[in-house]
Design a protein around this motif. Sequence first.
Motif, PDB file in Angstrom:
ATOM      1  N   THR A 288       0.803  -1.226   0.000  1.00  0.00           N
ATOM      2  CA  THR A 288       0.000   0.000   0.000  1.00  0.00           C
ATOM      3  C   THR A 288       0.837   1.278   0.000  1.00  0.00           C
ATOM      4  O   THR A 288       0.458   2.258  -0.659  1.00  0.00           O
ATOM      5  N   LEU A 289       1.951   1.296   0.725  1.00  0.00           N
ATOM      6  CA  LEU A 289       2.734   2.530   0.827  1.00  0.00           C
ATOM      7  C   LEU A 289       3.252   3.041  -0.527  1.00  0.00           C
ATOM      8  O   LEU A 289       3.098   4.233  -0.827  1.00  0.00           O
ATOM      9  N   PRO A 290       3.866   2.187  -1.367  1.00  0.00           N
ATOM     10  CA  PRO A 290       4.327   2.706  -2.666  1.00  0.00           C
ATOM     11  C   PRO A 290       3.201   3.292  -3.515  1.00  0.00           C
ATOM     12  O   PRO A 290       3.361   4.362  -4.109  1.00  0.00           O
ATOM     13  N   PHE A 291       2.055   2.589  -3.555  1.00  0.00           N
ATOM     14  CA  PHE A 291       0.934   3.092  -4.352  1.00  0.00           C
ATOM     15  C   PHE A 291       0.366   4.379  -3.762  1.00  0.00           C
ATOM     16  O   PHE A 291       0.019   5.318  -4.489  1.00  0.00           O
ATOM     17  N   LEU A 292       0.289   4.443  -2.438  1.00  0.00           N
ATOM     18  CA  LEU A 292      -0.251   5.633  -1.775  1.00  0.00           C
ATOM     19  C   LEU A 292       0.636   6.837  -2.015  1.00  0.00           C
ATOM     20  O   LEU A 292       0.154   7.934  -2.369  1.00  0.00           O
ATOM     21  N   ILE A 293       1.944   6.667  -1.826  1.00  0.00           N
ATOM     22  CA  ILE A 293       2.875   7.779  -2.028  1.00  0.00           C
ATOM     23  C   ILE A 293       2.838   8.249  -3.468  1.00  0.00           C
ATOM     24  O   ILE A 293       2.838   9.456  -3.754  1.00  0.00           O
ATOM     25  N   THR A 294       2.810   7.312  -4.411  1.00  0.00           N
ATOM     26  CA  THR A 294       2.748   7.681  -5.833  1.00  0.00           C
ATOM     27  C   THR A 294       1.477   8.471  -6.133  1.00  0.00           C
ATOM     28  O   THR A 294       1.508   9.478  -6.855  1.00  0.00           O
ATOM     29  N   ALA A 295       0.356   8.068  -5.529  1.00  0.00           N
ATOM     30  CA  ALA A 295      -0.930   8.706  -5.812  1.00  0.00           C
ATOM     31  C   ALA A 295      -1.016  10.123  -5.240  1.00  0.00           C
ATOM     32  O   ALA A 295      -1.549  11.028  -5.900  1.00  0.00           O
ATOM     33  N   ILE A 296      -0.464  10.341  -4.034  1.00  0.00           N
ATOM     34  CA  ILE A 296      -0.658  11.645  -3.374  1.00  0.00           C
ATOM     35  C   ILE A 296       0.490  12.620  -3.655  1.00  0.00           C
ATOM     36  O   ILE A 296       0.358  13.813  -3.380  1.00  0.00           O
ATOM     37  N   MET A 297       1.593  12.126  -4.188  1.00  0.00           N
ATOM     38  CA  MET A 297       2.721  13.017  -4.476  1.00  0.00           C
ATOM     39  C   MET A 297       2.495  13.751  -5.795  1.00  0.00           C
ATOM     40  O   MET A 297       3.081  14.768  -6.061  1.00  0.00           O
TER      41      MET A 297
END
Length: 323
Positions: free
Chosen positions: A314-323
């Motif tokens: 989840t962290l890689p996808f979340l960071i990519t989405a909100i950055m």
Amino acid sequence: MSFGEIFIILVPIFFVILLGFIAGNRGIFNKETSKGINTLVTKIALPAHLFVGITTTSRETIFDKASFLGSLLIGVIGFFVVVLLITKWTSKYDFVQSTMFSLNSTQPTFAFMGIPVMGSIFGAEAIAIPIALMGIIVNAVLDPLATILGTVGERNRNTDANSDEKQESLLKVTGKSILHGLSEPLACVPIVGLILVLVFNFHLPELGEKSLDQIGDVVSGVALFAVGVTIGINRIKLSFSAFSIAILKAIVQPLAMVLIALALGLKHDDFVMAVLLVSFPGSAVASMIAIRFRSLETEVASAFVISAILSIITLPFLITAIM
């Protein structure tokens, strides 16, 4: 920031967690010896690091974090209350079990993963205030609140005690819980630092900064290793409750924080940091509170491990989405 750049940031982080996992799983560290690492991080190194970050920040910068603090209060305390009410109304859990379920669905391991993950993105200086504010909310508000509510549930189980005894006992527990939360270095050190800056416009001298950095700079690697050890020494028991806690922690709460941060109109960097602070895996401290109340011990310990594994995805996808 591309997915590849995020991946490069996270691989070394999860590599250190893997090393800790191997050490815990192979018995190099056990539950007793791992407490030493956790104590070093939470009671000495991280408070020192946060104190430096706060007392080398301007008063104006701290005042500018008012909306950010509001988002954390809603995203942590508000989320905890909502999950507690829903759990109590829709499940067979009693009030104590519902409280421990909600606590472990809410409290992140921000103290261990916040600095390495967010520091890699924003830099160590930029994240000191956000992590300090999260420390105050968790240690001075969330954990005491969960302890008080858990005690209320225990008192309600005891139908033999009269109401006066309940009231006196609950008042004592409330006072002790709040004082205990405020006495935790992750709560009191940031509070002292904030008071010094906001009231006295204090700025830590260079000598003090360099001295505290000698211990504060060990936070990143040691904290990640400690997370891995804690995962390695726990055994997973798959259950609906464990998966529910892990999904609420790793997926639902971050999505809720996205909506909260958007509604409050946070600046982009504050928006990203607010979401990340609640997106980390569940906290071992929350698990220990559940064990203290002898409530859902196996479920919350398993949920801690499951949420940590889930965060790898989840962290890689979340960071990519909100950055």
